[in-house]
Design a protein around this motif. Structure first.
Motif, PDB file in Angstrom:
ATOM      1  N   UNK A 196      29.349  37.505  10.663  1.00 30.00           N
ATOM      2  CA  UNK A 196      30.635  37.814  10.035  1.00 30.00           C
ATOM      3  C   UNK A 196      30.804  39.317   9.915  1.00 30.00           C
ATOM      4  N   UNK A 217      33.609  43.305   5.626  1.00 28.34           N
ATOM      5  CA  UNK A 217      34.988  43.581   5.204  1.00 28.34           C
ATOM      6  C   UNK A 217      35.222  45.075   5.043  1.00 28.34           C
ATOM      7  N   UNK A 253      37.222  46.571   2.899  1.00 25.04           N
ATOM      8  CA  UNK A 253      37.306  47.063   1.518  1.00 25.04           C
ATOM      9  C   UNK A 253      36.052  46.649   0.752  1.00 25.04           C
ATOM     10  N   UNK A 254      35.122  47.591   0.616  1.00 27.39           N
ATOM     11  CA  UNK A 254      33.850  47.309  -0.050  1.00 27.39           C
ATOM     12  C   UNK A 254      33.518  48.456  -0.990  1.00 27.39           C
ATOM     13  N   UNK A 255      33.030  48.107  -2.129  1.00 25.59           N
ATOM     14  CA  UNK A 255      32.502  49.149  -3.006  1.00 25.59           C
ATOM     15  C   UNK A 255      31.000  48.949  -3.006  1.00 25.59           C
ATOM     16  N   UNK A 256      30.277  49.912  -2.423  1.00 27.98           N
ATOM     17  CA  UNK A 256      28.824  49.812  -2.344  1.00 27.98           C
ATOM     18  C   UNK A 256      28.196  50.401  -3.600  1.00 27.98           C
ATOM     19  N   UNK A 257      27.206  49.689  -4.130  1.00 26.85           N
ATOM     20  CA  UNK A 257      26.531  50.169  -5.351  1.00 26.85           C
ATOM     21  C   UNK A 257      25.050  50.346  -5.022  1.00 26.85           C
ATOM     22  N   UNK A 258      24.504  51.447  -5.447  1.00 28.38           N
ATOM     23  CA  UNK A 258      23.084  51.706  -5.195  1.00 28.38           C
ATOM     24  C   UNK A 258      22.819  52.019  -3.739  1.00 28.38           C
ATOM     25  N   UNK A 259      23.412  53.104  -3.259  1.00 30.21           N
ATOM     26  CA  UNK A 259      23.247  53.464  -1.841  1.00 30.21           C
ATOM     27  C   UNK A 259      21.829  53.930  -1.553  1.00 30.21           C
ATOM     28  N   UNK A 260      21.341  53.515  -0.392  1.00 26.31           N
ATOM     29  CA  UNK A 260      20.012  53.937   0.017  1.00 26.31           C
ATOM     30  C   UNK A 260      20.065  54.323   1.499  1.00 26.31           C
ATOM     31  N   UNK A 268      21.160  54.013  12.441  1.00 21.92           N
ATOM     32  CA  UNK A 268      21.130  53.056  13.536  1.00 21.92           C
ATOM     33  C   UNK A 268      22.045  53.444  14.693  1.00 21.92           C
ATOM     34  N   UNK A 269      23.099  54.181  14.334  1.00 25.25           N
ATOM     35  CA  UNK A 269      24.019  54.594  15.399  1.00 25.25           C
ATOM     36  C   UNK A 269      23.306  55.483  16.411  1.00 25.25           C
TER      37      UNK A 269
END
Lengths: 529, 190
Positions: A1, A4, A6-13, A18-19
């Motif tokens: 899948x 989406x 529209x995402x609010x990411x919490x706790x970025x690491x 990978x790109x």
């Protein structure tokens, strides 16, 4: 899948990129693909080059083969067929010595043979041509052609070799002398050129190409059948089907021939015996074929001697012809010179000219002098001078005619008019022939103000300028102001008329007093109008 | 600077493998902070469309409150690494296209996209092809203002609720992860 938008990411690491990994993978993949493609392309390119080289080789072999055939045909047509093997050996030796390709030597030899008719002479000239070509930088074909032409007396082509002789000097020399001169001038040049390693390499490559071409042609011939050319492949394909049918049909007939063959073999024993004992061929029995080789060699030598003899005779003939031509040319030049002298001398005895010169020495008017001079130029045949003098004479006549008209208030008579018209027509006719009009007897009086003078470009001062001359205008002293430079062209001439008895003045005054404006008209004496 | 964590994914893997109860505890803690935000966000979606015509048609523009509410949710497991190389310990999302349109319309400008009308520049999706050249402005005005501190975090439902949370959820999630890490170490004697 899909992730989406529209995402609010919490706790970025931060994990990594990978790109970049993906890009690296793609790049390495691309590298491999490019390398693979490169290999494929290199293979393809190599194959194409090979095909191209093969084609060029076949063409080179074909050209070489054709030139050899042409040379053989030329020898045959000149009656020198017995010299074929000798010429081939000569060309082979020359190729080895001078490192010049045989496909250049053969046409050169061919053109020389056609002119000289002698193998020895052609060989000698070809060696000269090789030296001259190497020394002058011109190609062998051109040099050979020039020498071949020189052999038959056309020396025009020799100019480019800068032999240091004038045309006359060259024409005075025999071909043998010219050849000696060329040999002297370009001595050893062909050997120097032959020593060049690049030249040797190029020759080796050319020969290799021809050899490969021959191999390819042989291979193709083997593939399609002996004695068959590339052009015959398609026709062979067409006939293959028909032939196959024919072969099948023929197999049936073979059986019949086998029986006949067996019968023949029985008789062959006797025939072989006859052949070996010489019964069937008396010549063989006498051993004449064994001596035949020597006889053939003798014949060739005799033929060669004969052809050389003929060539020498031809040479002598050419030399004789050239000598005769030179004598003829000298005689023609002498005759021309004599004719010119005679013509000059003849002028001395030309009665008209004598009379003309005598008349000119006497006391004559300016007009008559012009007439006489014009006549003299006509007698001498100087068209331009005669035309100019005629133009001058016509102008003088015109001026004289105008001067004869003493009274300016009288009109011209018909005879004067027609005479003037006739003169003008002649002037126009001469103008059309390119003769410039002459200004004669026209010297207007110019009155200049006190202290005014004109200065020419060379500094000559004058108070009466002449027509057609450029002047700088000065007023006052020589150190005065400088005006614009211009060419003097008279526009009008003042005519001063003095009435002696005063009747005209009285009449004009009377007319003025009566109220009519005073005027003066030119009177036509013919109709009083 | 946004708060970052290090070793979060490794910790989550370790928890899942060795201390599943701790992992559940972490996820429950995260949910307790994220659920109210989601509920609040869903609450901002009106049941009635802002304009009556918005319920017509079958396109993504059709206003469907139920669908839009269902599209707003949260996740307490780590996300996939994005193109910039970041992974998130938890996330809130607005998954539906319709919800995304009504959430963010007017972010770039209150007048909508430049108007060109019907049949012109037909492959350009950054211009309005409506018969009504004021359609974009009318649409945005009917929805009300977008709320947020950064252009990329501005919206009417999810982003509004997130903005109003003032970072409490983030702090709590970080704290929960720290606690679970400490507990994990304690249990494992690291």
């Amino acid at each position: 899948m899909a992730t989406p938008d529209l995402v609010i990411g919490i706790g970025a690491e931060y994990i990594g990129k990978p790109a970049f990994d993906k890009a690296n993978k793609s790049i390495s993949g691309l590298d491999k693909s490019v390398a693979k493609l490169g290999k494929t392309f290199a293979g393809l390119f190599a194959a194409q080059k090979l095909i191209s080289y093969g084609r060029a080789s076949v063409q080179a072999f074909n050209a070489d083969n054709q030139s050899a055939k042409r040379l053989t045909a030329t020898l045959d047509s000149l009656g020198l067929a017995f010299e074929d093997s000798r010429v081939k050996t000569l060309i082979g030796n020359m190729e080895k010595t001078y490192k010049v390709a045989d496909d250049q030597l053969r046409p050169a030899m061919q053109s020389l043979l056609q002119v000289t008719g002698s193998v020895s002479k052609s060989q000698s000239i070809l060696e000269t041509a090789l030296n001259a070509s190497a020394g002058s930088g011109t190609d062998l074909a051109t040099t050979t052609q020039d020498l071949a032409q020189a052999y038959v007396g056309n020396l025009k082509g020799l100019k480019k070799y800068n032999l240091g002789l004038t045309n006359a000097e060259l024409a005075g020399k025999s071909f043998a002398q010219i050849q000696d001169l060329i040999n002297q001038k370009f001595k050893g040049q062909a050997a120097i050129k032959a020593a060049d390693p690049m030249n040797q390499l190029a020759l080796a490559a050319d020969n290799a190409k021809e050899t490969i071409g021959k191999g390819l042609v042989d291979a193709i011939n083997s593939a399609v059948g002996a004695g068959t050319g590339l052009n015959d492949i398609s026709s062979n394909m067409d006939t293959l089907a028909k032939s196959t049918a024919g072969v099948i049909k023929a197999i049936g007939s073979v059986a019949g021939f086998v029986a006949y063959g067996v019968k023949g073999l029985v008789n062959s024993g006797a025939a072989t015996k006859e052949l070996l004992t010489g019964k069937s061929n008396p010549q063989m029995a006498r051993g004449q074929y064994a001596r035949g080789g020597g006889k053939a060699i003798d014949t060739a030598a005799a033929k060669r001697a004969q052809s050389e003899k003929e060539q020498i005779a031809r040479n002598k003939e050419i030399a004789k012809l050239m000598q005769a031509q030179a004598v003829q040319a000298a005689l023609a030049a002498k005759a021309k010179k004599e004719a010119a002298i005679l013509e000059k001398a003849n002028q001395l005895f030309n009665i008209d000219l004598i009379q003309n010169i005598a008349a000119l020495q006497g006391k004559v008017s300016e007009e008559d002098r012009l007439r006489l001079k014009t006549q003299q130029e006509l007698l001498l045949g100087n068209a331009q001078s005669a035309g100019e003098l005629a133009m001058k004479l016509l102008e003088v006549q015109k001026q004289a005619m105008l001067a004869r008209q003493a009274d300016p208030f009288l009109g011209w008579t018909d005879s004067t008019k027609s005479a003037l018209d006739a003169i003008q027509k002649m002037i126009d006719a001469l103008k059309n022939l390119g003769i410039a009009q002459q200004m004669v007897g026209y010297s207007p009086t110019i009155s200049t103000a006190a202290g005014t003078f004109y200065t020419t470009s060379t500094g000559v001062k004058s108070t009466s300028p002449s027509i057609g001359t450029s002047y700088g205008y000065f007023a006052g002293t020589a150190a005065g102001k400088y005006g614009s430079t211009s060419t003097y062209t008279p526009t009008s001439v003042d005519v001063n008329l003095n009435i002696v008895n005063g009747n005209l003045t009285a009449d004009l005054q009377n007319q003025s007093v009566t109220g009519t404006p005073a005027s003066l008209s030119r009177i036509n004496p013919i109709n009083n109008g | 600077v946004a708060a970052q964590i290090k070793g979060g994914q490794a910790l989550r893997k370790a928890l899942r493998k060795f201390e599943p109860d701790l992992q559940k505890e972490v996820q429950a803690t995260m949910s307790s902070f994220l659920k109210p935000i989601v509920r609040k966000a869903r609450g901002y979606i009106d049941s009635a469309p802002p304009l009556s015509n918005m319920v017509k048609g079958h396109t993504v523009f059709k206003y469907d409150a139920k669908l839009m509410r269902g599209g707003i949710g949260y996740k307490t497991t780590p996300s996939k690494t994005n193109r910039r190389g970041f992974s998130y310990a938890a996330s809130i999302m607005n998954k539906t296209a319709t919800g995304a349109i009504y959430e963010t319309a007017g972010r770039k400008g209150s007048d909508g996209q430049p108007w060109v009308g019907r049949g012109k520049d037909i492959f350009n999706h950054k211009v309005s092809h409506s018969v009504n050249k004021d359609a974009g402005r009318d649409f945005i005005n009917s929805l009300g203002k977008v709320v947020g501190r950064k252009p990329k975090l501005m919206g009417r439902y999810m982003f509004k609720a997130w903005d109003e949370d003032q970072g409490r959820a983030t702090h709590a999630i970080m704290k929960a992860l720290e606690n679970s890490a400490a507990k994990f170490k304690q249990r494992r004697g690291i």
